[in-house]
Write a protein that holds these residues in place. Structure first.
Motif, PDB file in Angstrom:
ATOM      1  N   LEU A  20     -28.153  64.371   5.268  1.00  0.00           N
ATOM      2  CA  LEU A  20     -26.778  64.660   5.681  1.00  0.00           C
ATOM      3  C   LEU A  20     -26.630  64.576   7.196  1.00  0.00           C
ATOM      4  O   LEU A  20     -25.631  64.069   7.703  1.00  0.00           O
ATOM      5  CB  LEU A  20     -26.352  66.048   5.195  1.00  0.00           C
ATOM      6  N   ARG A  21     -27.616  65.074   7.914  1.00  0.00           N
ATOM      7  CA  ARG A  21     -27.552  65.124   9.383  1.00  0.00           C
ATOM      8  C   ARG A  21     -27.736  63.753  10.023  1.00  0.00           C
ATOM      9  O   ARG A  21     -27.032  63.375  10.933  1.00  0.00           O
ATOM     10  CB  ARG A  21     -28.623  66.096   9.898  1.00  0.00           C
ATOM     11  N   TYR A  22     -28.714  62.980   9.531  1.00  0.00           N
ATOM     12  CA  TYR A  22     -29.077  61.736  10.205  1.00  0.00           C
ATOM     13  C   TYR A  22     -28.676  60.474   9.451  1.00  0.00           C
ATOM     14  O   TYR A  22     -28.863  59.376   9.955  1.00  0.00           O
ATOM     15  CB  TYR A  22     -30.585  61.704  10.482  1.00  0.00           C
ATOM     16  N   GLY A  23     -28.177  60.618   8.234  1.00  0.00           N
ATOM     17  CA  GLY A  23     -27.732  59.453   7.479  1.00  0.00           C
ATOM     18  C   GLY A  23     -28.867  58.618   6.903  1.00  0.00           C
ATOM     19  O   GLY A  23     -28.661  57.486   6.488  1.00  0.00           O
ATOM     20  N   ARG A  24     -30.064  59.169   6.889  1.00  0.00           N
ATOM     21  CA  ARG A  24     -31.222  58.482   6.322  1.00  0.00           C
ATOM     22  C   ARG A  24     -32.212  59.544   5.853  1.00  0.00           C
ATOM     23  O   ARG A  24     -32.184  60.687   6.298  1.00  0.00           O
ATOM     24  CB  ARG A  24     -31.902  57.588   7.342  1.00  0.00           C
ATOM     25  N   GLY A  25     -33.066  59.124   4.947  1.00  0.00           N
ATOM     26  CA  GLY A  25     -34.111  60.030   4.498  1.00  0.00           C
ATOM     27  C   GLY A  25     -35.170  60.207   5.560  1.00  0.00           C
ATOM     28  O   GLY A  25     -35.407  59.314   6.375  1.00  0.00           O
ATOM     29  N   PRO A  26     -35.840  61.353   5.574  1.00  0.00           N
ATOM     30  CA  PRO A  26     -36.902  61.576   6.550  1.00  0.00           C
ATOM     31  C   PRO A  26     -38.186  60.869   6.153  1.00  0.00           C
ATOM     32  O   PRO A  26     -38.381  60.510   4.991  1.00  0.00           O
ATOM     33  CB  PRO A  26     -37.101  63.097   6.491  1.00  0.00           C
ATOM     34  N   SER A  27     -39.058  60.684   7.107  1.00  0.00           N
ATOM     35  CA  SER A  27     -40.403  60.201   6.804  1.00  0.00           C
ATOM     36  C   SER A  27     -41.213  61.386   6.280  1.00  0.00           C
ATOM     37  O   SER A  27     -40.842  62.550   6.468  1.00  0.00           O
ATOM     38  CB  SER A  27     -41.068  59.635   8.055  1.00  0.00           C
ATOM     39  N   VAL A  28     -42.325  61.098   5.647  1.00  0.00           N
ATOM     40  CA  VAL A  28     -43.205  62.156   5.181  1.00  0.00           C
ATOM     41  C   VAL A  28     -43.669  62.992   6.373  1.00  0.00           C
ATOM     42  O   VAL A  28     -43.745  64.217   6.305  1.00  0.00           O
ATOM     43  CB  VAL A  28     -44.398  61.574   4.395  1.00  0.00           C
ATOM     44  N   THR A  29     -43.946  62.330   7.483  1.00  0.00           N
ATOM     45  CA  THR A  29     -44.368  63.041   8.694  1.00  0.00           C
ATOM     46  C   THR A  29     -43.282  63.986   9.179  1.00  0.00           C
ATOM     47  O   THR A  29     -43.569  65.121   9.573  1.00  0.00           O
ATOM     48  CB  THR A  29     -44.742  62.036   9.804  1.00  0.00           C
ATOM     49  N   GLU A  30     -42.019  63.548   9.153  1.00  0.00           N
ATOM     50  CA  GLU A  30     -40.914  64.421   9.572  1.00  0.00           C
ATOM     51  C   GLU A  30     -40.777  65.627   8.651  1.00  0.00           C
ATOM     52  O   GLU A  30     -40.505  66.738   9.112  1.00  0.00           O
ATOM     53  CB  GLU A  30     -39.606  63.630   9.631  1.00  0.00           C
TER      54      GLU A  30
END
Length: 105
Positions: A20-30
């Motif tokens: 929702l915040r960044y418009g993309r899914g996070p990486s596993v590291t994130e």
């Protein structure tokens, strides 16, 4: 896996809020850094459990980046509408304390 543990729910909420915040899914590291103190192996296990439970999927051609939430969960929002991520603060004390972060760049 019919019900999710608290850690699974926290991770799913974090991933949903991140999308929702960044418009993309996070990486596993994130996810590892934002949710589990950088524990990459543990995070992989949580993500695998969410995939098996049908709550999350990895999109093809990207092992690390493309996580897609299949069953979104409610994510609290700041007064300005920015999604907040739940971040465990003191699990070792079983206090249930949480710190809300979000907004700002």
């Amino acid at each position: 896996m019919s019900s999710l543990t608290e850690r699974h729910q926290d991770a799913l909420r974090f991933i949903t809020g991140f999308e929702l915040r960044y418009g993309r899914g996070p990486s596993v590291t994130e996810v590892a850094e934002g949710q589990f103190g950088g524990a990459l192996g543990f995070t992989e296990g949580v993500i695998h459990a969410l995939v098996v439970a049908g709550k999350l999927r990895r999109l093809p051609r990207s092992r690390l980046r493309k996580l897609q939430v299949l069953q979104p969960v409610a994510v609290p929002r700041a007064p300005d509408g920015e999604p907040l991520h739940f971040i465990p603060v003191a699990r070792m004390f079983n206090s249930g304390a949480r710190r809300l972060i979000g907004g700002g760049s």
